[in-house]
Scaffold this active site. Structure first.
Site, short mmCIF file in Angstrom:
data_model
loop_
_atom_site.label_atom_id
_atom_site.label_comp_id
_atom_site.label_asym_id
_atom_site.label_seq_id
_atom_site.Cartn_x
_atom_site.Cartn_y
_atom_site.Cartn_z
CG ASP A 13 -79.47 -19.93 -14.26
OD1 ASP A 13 -79.33 -19.44 -13.40
OD2 ASP A 13 -79.72 -19.40 -15.41
CG HIS A 72 -76.95 -18.45 -3.93
ND1 HIS A 72 -77.17 -18.85 -5.51
CD2 HIS A 72 -76.64 -17.13 -4.02
CE1 HIS A 72 -77.18 -17.87 -6.30
NE2 HIS A 72 -76.92 -16.88 -5.32
CG LEU A 77 -72.76 -39.79 -8.08
CD1 LEU A 77 -73.15 -39.99 -9.49
CD2 LEU A 77 -73.86 -38.99 -7.26
C1 IPE Z 1 -74.36 -20.23 -15.08
O1 IPE Z 1 -75.37 -19.44 -14.62
C2 IPE Z 1 -73.41 -20.43 -14.13
C3 IPE Z 1 -73.81 -21.45 -12.91
C4 IPE Z 1 -75.04 -21.85 -12.79
C5 IPE Z 1 -72.78 -21.60 -11.97
P1 IPE Z 1 -75.33 -17.84 -14.66
O2 IPE Z 1 -76.74 -17.57 -14.06
O3 IPE Z 1 -74.26 -17.01 -14.37
O4 IPE Z 1 -75.52 -18.04 -16.14
P2 IPE Z 1 -75.78 -16.52 -17.20
O5 IPE Z 1 -74.90 -15.45 -16.83
O6 IPE Z 1 -77.16 -16.10 -17.16
O7 IPE Z 1 -75.53 -17.01 -18.52
C1 IPE Z 2 -77.44 -20.09 -10.12
O1 IPE Z 2 -78.43 -19.20 -9.80
C2 IPE Z 2 -76.57 -19.93 -8.95
C3 IPE Z 2 -74.92 -19.33 -9.57
C4 IPE Z 2 -74.81 -18.74 -10.61
C5 IPE Z 2 -74.22 -19.01 -8.72
P1 IPE Z 2 -78.31 -17.62 -10.35
O2 IPE Z 2 -77.97 -17.11 -8.89
O3 IPE Z 2 -77.75 -17.29 -11.44
O4 IPE Z 2 -80.10 -17.39 -10.27
P2 IPE Z 2 -80.95 -16.25 -11.37
O5 IPE Z 2 -80.48 -16.72 -12.60
O6 IPE Z 2 -80.18 -14.78 -11.05
O7 IPE Z 2 -82.32 -16.59 -10.67
MG MG Z 3 -78.53 -17.26 -13.28
#
Ligand code: IPE
Ligand code: IPE
Ligand code: MG
Length: 249
Positions: A16, A33, A127
């Site tokens: 995240d 990303h 792995l």
């Molecule tokens: C969780 O991240 C899912 C992934 C990393 C793929 P999110 O950014 O979507 O989670 P929430 O919505 O903040 O809980």
């Molecule tokens: C996690 O990073 C990746 C996915 C959920 C695909 P986020 O896109 O949720 O990044 P933040 O939480 O907005 O910084």
């Molecule tokens: Mg996020």
């Protein structure tokens, strides 16, 4: 790493913070990303060299469909590109790749690509890399329950025989041991519907470091922290110490 460090057999990560990483640089979320994919490569390399058995990465949750269409399209595009680009290298490095989640929601093209990459790396003995895409922990449990119900209805199993073990054996993770270490980057302290059933006894590690900044040293820090924990699984600390001493003898 130090000799006494206890390497987790299975590490599960909620990657995240990509969006916030990009925002802090006044770049589109997409750039976060993109950098995130590079970090995946570094993690695979590090886990391979540390002889971690399984690495599960949450790439796209069943809830992420709620995001703007443009972002979803970008993420899917990156996913396709990464599969194309990394497949051969994974096979060469003896890494086995498996994708878990409800893949039926993905384009035909992406589903085909997934099958191809899985087949290409199927013989790898190093792995095991598990990418969760359109995965949700509740979805997984519901599907397993549905499968068991079908079998009861067909008369192939008795309702009374349903146990933790039979449910576990019907999850998409049936071939993997439960995660030992759960890591979430990006500062949030939640599981966000990742491997909810499987993580019942995982050690949890949260860091404010955003995923695109998470590197080999950060991973080693998490493993060191994991190594310092006493996993009791319901027993007393004294019992665990006594068992360890017995093992050493
Ligand atoms: C969780 O991240 C899912 C992934 C990393 C793929 P999110 O950014 O979507 O989670 P929430 O919505 O903040 O809980
Ligand atoms: C996690 O990073 C990746 C996915 C959920 C695909 P986020 O896109 O949720 O990044 P933040 O939480 O907005 O910084
Ligand atoms: Mg996020």
């Amino acid at each position: 790493m130090d000799a006494e460090i206890n390497i987790p057999r299975h590490i599960a990560i909620v990657m995240d913070g990509n969006g916030r990483w990009a925002k802090a640089r006044k770049r589109p979320r997409f750039m976060g990303h993109k950098k995130g994919v590079e970090i995946v490569r570094e993690m695979v390399k590090t886990c391979s060299s540390l002889e971690v058995g399984y690495l599960s990465l949450f790439a796209f949750s069943s809830e992420n469909w709620k995001r703007p269409e443009e972002e979803i399209k970008n993420i899917m595009g990156l996913f396709m590109m990464a599969l194309d680009r990394e497949a051969k290298a994974l096979a060469r490095n003896n890494v086995r790749l498996q994708i878990i989640g409800d893949l039926t929601q993905f384009s035909e093209k992406l589903q085909e690509k997934i099958k191809k990459v899985e087949a290409l790396t199927a013989k790898s003995t190093g792995l095991q890399l598990i990418i969760a895409a359109n995965y949700g922990g509740r979805w997984d449990v519901v599907e397993a329950a549905r499968q068991l119900a079908i079998e009861v209805k067909a008369g192939t199993i008795e309702a009374e025989s349903i146990s933790e073990e039979t449910l576990t054996n019907n999850l998409v993770t049936r071939d993997f041991p439960d995660p030992d270490l759960f890591i979430r980057t990006g500062g949030e302290k939640r599981i966000s519907n990742f491997l909810i059933w499987q993580m019942a006894y995982a050690e949890l590690y949260f860091t404010n470091v955003l995923w695109p900044d998470f590197d080999a040293d950060e991973l080693k820090k998490a493993i060191k922290d994991f190594s310092s924990r006493q996993r009791r699984f319901g027993k007393t600390g004294e019992q665990v110490v006594a068992e360890k001493a017995k093992e050493k003898r």
